[in-house]
Design a protein around this motif. Structure first.
Motif, PDB file in Angstrom:
ATOM      1  N   HIS A 170       0.823  -1.214   0.000  1.00 61.30           N
ATOM      2  CA  HIS A 170       0.000   0.000   0.000  1.00 61.30           C
ATOM      3  C   HIS A 170       0.859   1.268   0.000  1.00 61.30           C
ATOM      4  N   SER A 171       2.128   1.113  -0.373  1.00 61.52           N
ATOM      5  CA  SER A 171       3.084   2.235  -0.477  1.00 61.52           C
ATOM      6  C   SER A 171       3.267   2.993   0.828  1.00 61.52           C
ATOM      7  N   HIS A 173       5.704   2.888   2.942  1.00 61.34           N
ATOM      8  CA  HIS A 173       7.072   2.396   3.130  1.00 61.34           C
ATOM      9  C   HIS A 173       7.657   2.776   4.488  1.00 61.34           C
TER      10      HIS A 173
END
Length: 195
Positions: A170-171, A173
């Motif tokens: 889901h990015s 990070h």
């Protein structure tokens, strides 16, 4: 090719029938698995239909076969049928049907199954925890996935790895890195899958 393997599998099935071994539960479950791995759900379903209705392993084998062969709707329907005939679910049942929910992005059903897993006392199983995290994450419910991990943080690296992977997918990070550090802080050592 799967067709060649299927032909060999059918030949073995014929030998098993000729030896009178086709009604043993272990044989039935192995045949379901073999046909599913060869991509022949029709044959797997035929073998399943011959199994005793109380054979939990046969139900689980067939649910898994459907999920692994992109027939998640059929896996869910079979779960409902299993419940209707009052065969008790186990962790393998939940793993299969929760994977189906993740594939179909069926969060409402996944939440219902989560509730049933709690009632059945199966929510604590590490593999069920991993599948719950994945299901919630694939359905866009990262906060719910985090709650699952928070309640299961003392388990091994697999739930942490699932959460880190979900966040990365889901990015998120920075959150993934934070969870990786939290995993280490919590005393859970990463494994090869984590990296």
């Amino acid at each position: 090719s799967n067709l060649r393997l299927l032909d060999k599998g059918k030949a073995v099935h014929t030998i098993i029938n000729n030896m009178g071994l086709s009604h043993h539960m272990h044989t039935i479950n192995s045949l379901i698995d073999m046909y599913a791995k060869c991509g022949s759900l029709k044959d797997a379903s035929t073998v399943f239909a011959s199994s005793p209705k109380e054979d939990l392993v046969a139900w689980n084998s067939m649910i898994t076969a459907y999920v692994e062969n992109d027939q998640s709707e059929d896996a869910i329907l079979l779960f409902y049928e299993m419940s209707h005939v009052k065969v008790k679910h186990d962790h393998i049942t939940y793993i299969g049907v929760l994977k189906a929910c993740a594939i179909l992005v069926a969060v409402d059903l996944g939440m219902l199954l989560h509730s049933l897993a709690i009632e059945d006392g199966i929510e604590e199983d590490e593999l069920v925890v991993v599948v719950l995290i994945n299901m919630y994450a694939k359905c866009g419910k990262l906060a719910d996935a985090r709650l699952i991990l928070d309640r299961s943080a003392k388990l091994g690296p697999a739930p942490w790895t699932a959460m880190i992977g979900a966040l990365a997918h889901h990015s998120a990070h920075e959150s993934a890195i934070s969870y990786f550090q939290g995993m280490r802080d919590f005393g859970v050592e990463p494994d090869a899958a984590t990296f």
